[in-house]
Write a protein that holds these residues in place. Structure first.
Motif, PDB file in Angstrom:
ATOM      1  N   LEU A  60      65.252  42.566   6.613  1.00  0.00           N
ATOM      2  CA  LEU A  60      64.248  43.015   7.597  1.00  0.00           C
ATOM      3  C   LEU A  60      63.003  42.518   7.653  1.00  0.00           C
ATOM      4  CD1 LEU A  60      66.748  46.337   6.284  1.00  0.00           C
ATOM      5  CD2 LEU A  60      66.943  44.731   8.223  1.00  0.00           C
ATOM      6  N   ASN A  90      67.579  38.613  15.375  1.00  0.00           N
ATOM      7  CA  ASN A  90      69.122  39.482  16.136  1.00  0.00           C
ATOM      8  C   ASN A  90      70.109  39.183  17.462  1.00  0.00           C
ATOM      9  OD1 ASN A  90      66.856  41.698  16.365  1.00  0.00           O
ATOM     10  ND2 ASN A  90      68.768  42.603  17.687  1.00  0.00           N
ATOM     11  N   ASP A 144      65.826  45.838  13.069  1.00  0.00           N
ATOM     12  CA  ASP A 144      67.032  47.134  12.904  1.00  0.00           C
ATOM     13  C   ASP A 144      68.068  46.126  11.807  1.00  0.00           C
ATOM     14  OD1 ASP A 144      69.926  48.263  13.665  1.00  0.00           O
ATOM     15  OD2 ASP A 144      68.338  49.487  14.399  1.00  0.00           O
ATOM     16  N   GLU A 145      68.486  47.405  10.662  1.00  0.00           N
ATOM     17  CA  GLU A 145      69.487  46.694  10.007  1.00  0.00           C
ATOM     18  C   GLU A 145      70.892  46.525  10.399  1.00  0.00           C
ATOM     19  OE1 GLU A 145      71.007  47.476   5.192  1.00  0.00           O
ATOM     20  OE2 GLU A 145      69.671  49.305   6.154  1.00  0.00           O
ATOM     21  N   GLU A 146      71.316  47.640  10.994  1.00  0.00           N
ATOM     22  CA  GLU A 146      72.712  47.579  11.884  1.00  0.00           C
ATOM     23  C   GLU A 146      72.978  46.659  13.044  1.00  0.00           C
ATOM     24  OE1 GLU A 146      75.961  50.618  14.232  1.00  0.00           O
ATOM     25  OE2 GLU A 146      74.242  50.871  13.277  1.00  0.00           O
ATOM     26  N   LEU A 147      71.681  46.574  13.496  1.00  0.00           N
ATOM     27  CA  LEU A 147      71.934  45.420  15.050  1.00  0.00           C
ATOM     28  C   LEU A 147      71.708  43.748  14.034  1.00  0.00           C
ATOM     29  CD1 LEU A 147      70.008  46.543  17.511  1.00  0.00           C
ATOM     30  CD2 LEU A 147      72.429  46.280  17.488  1.00  0.00           C
ATOM     31  N   GLU A 182      77.367  38.996  10.665  1.00  0.00           N
ATOM     32  CA  GLU A 182      78.104  39.184  10.435  1.00  0.00           C
ATOM     33  C   GLU A 182      78.954  38.051  11.801  1.00  0.00           C
ATOM     34  OE1 GLU A 182      79.730  43.004  11.078  1.00  0.00           O
ATOM     35  OE2 GLU A 182      79.286  42.943   8.329  1.00  0.00           O
ATOM     36  N   GLN A 237      72.703  43.300  10.929  1.00  0.00           N
ATOM     37  CA  GLN A 237      73.801  42.367   9.958  1.00  0.00           C
ATOM     38  C   GLN A 237      74.700  42.327  10.908  1.00  0.00           C
ATOM     39  OE1 GLN A 237      74.203  42.817   6.731  1.00  0.00           O
ATOM     40  NE2 GLN A 237      76.002  41.784   6.762  1.00  0.00           N
ATOM     41  N   GLN A 238      75.129  42.661  12.300  1.00  0.00           N
ATOM     42  CA  GLN A 238      76.386  42.797  13.175  1.00  0.00           C
ATOM     43  C   GLN A 238      75.970  40.881  13.597  1.00  0.00           C
ATOM     44  OE1 GLN A 238      75.505  45.542  16.214  1.00  0.00           O
ATOM     45  NE2 GLN A 238      76.494  46.555  15.520  1.00  0.00           N
TER      46      GLN A 238
END
Length: 236
Positions: A55, A11, A35-38, A44, A40-41
């Motif tokens: 993950l 990531n 980390d899912e949020e990081l 994107e 996904q960022q």
């Protein structure tokens, strides 16, 4: 035929650049992140359709197994597995002042994590026409070059020794795989400024480091069981 790659710790830093450059070469890339949020960022921000977030915490065997199941939902093979994820928990800590818990944490992630990744994903790599496993190492893990003062003299026992163990692991698997494959080798990109070293000044960019790794990873030359730097095979 679509080629598939899985990059752990992807990531940010070199891992992120490895994913980006592989996407540009039209691989379908599984971007591994804890980390899912990081994660996904990161997916994107890349802006490609041929990238999937997976993950994975390589210090947790159950997480590795879950990641394998996720990838098997998409493909039954991996052309390239890049074991990039790792930690450097003892920067600026003298060996005599290092806590054993810190040393263990480095081996849990860097050595045992890489070991589990190889064992779990080996069946997928074996199914590829010419599957490869690339383990990220460091030039400071070369006992020969470190002792001779040929590389940065950062005497970080936990980080350096866990990477030296990865070199040994690479050799052992390479001896097992032999000529029949798959191919496994280690690569050090050299001094690269990333979060791993607090973005230390004077290093190359993450993009430049990733390019060195992929030059070897995508080469037609068979480097099975070898450790490589930007110039080719290096002593360890």
């Amino acid at each position: 035929m679509t080629k598939y790659a899985f990059v752990t710790g992807a990531n940010k830093g070199i891992g992120y650049e490895l994913v980006r450059q592989l996407l540009e070469k039209e691989y379908h890339v599984f971007l591994g992140a804890r980390d899912e949020e990081l994660g996904q960022q990161a997916v994107e921000s890349l802006g490609f359709s041929n990238v999937s977030l997976v993950l994975v915490d390589i210090s947790d065997i159950h997480s590795i197994q879950y990641a394998k199941h996720r990838i098997l939902e998409v493909t039954d093979h991996l052309d390239l597995l890049i074991n990039n994820a790792g930690i450097a928990p003892d920067f600026n800590i003298k060996p005599s002042e290092l806590k054993v818990e810190t040393l263990r944490s480095a081996f849990d992630v860097n050595f045992f994590g890489t070991f589990h990744m190889i064992q779990e994903f080996l069946p997928l790599v074996q199914k590829a026409p010419r599957g490869k496993i690339v383990n990220l190492t460091t030039d400071m893990a070369s006992q020969t070059k470190f002792d001779n003062g040929e590389v940065h003299q950062l005497n970080f026992l936990a980080y350096n020794s866990s990477k030296t163990a990865i070199n040994s692991l690479t050799l052992a698997f390479g001896k097992e795989f032999g000529e029949s494959g798959p191919e496994i080798f280690g690569v050090t990109p050299g001094f690269t400024s990333t979060d791993l070293n607090g973005n230390a000044p004077g290093g190359q960019s993450a993009a430049e480091g990733a390019e060195i790794i992929l030059t070897h990873a995508l080469s037609e030359t068979n480097y099975n069981g070898k450790i490589l730097d930007r110039n080719g095979v290096m002593p360890w």
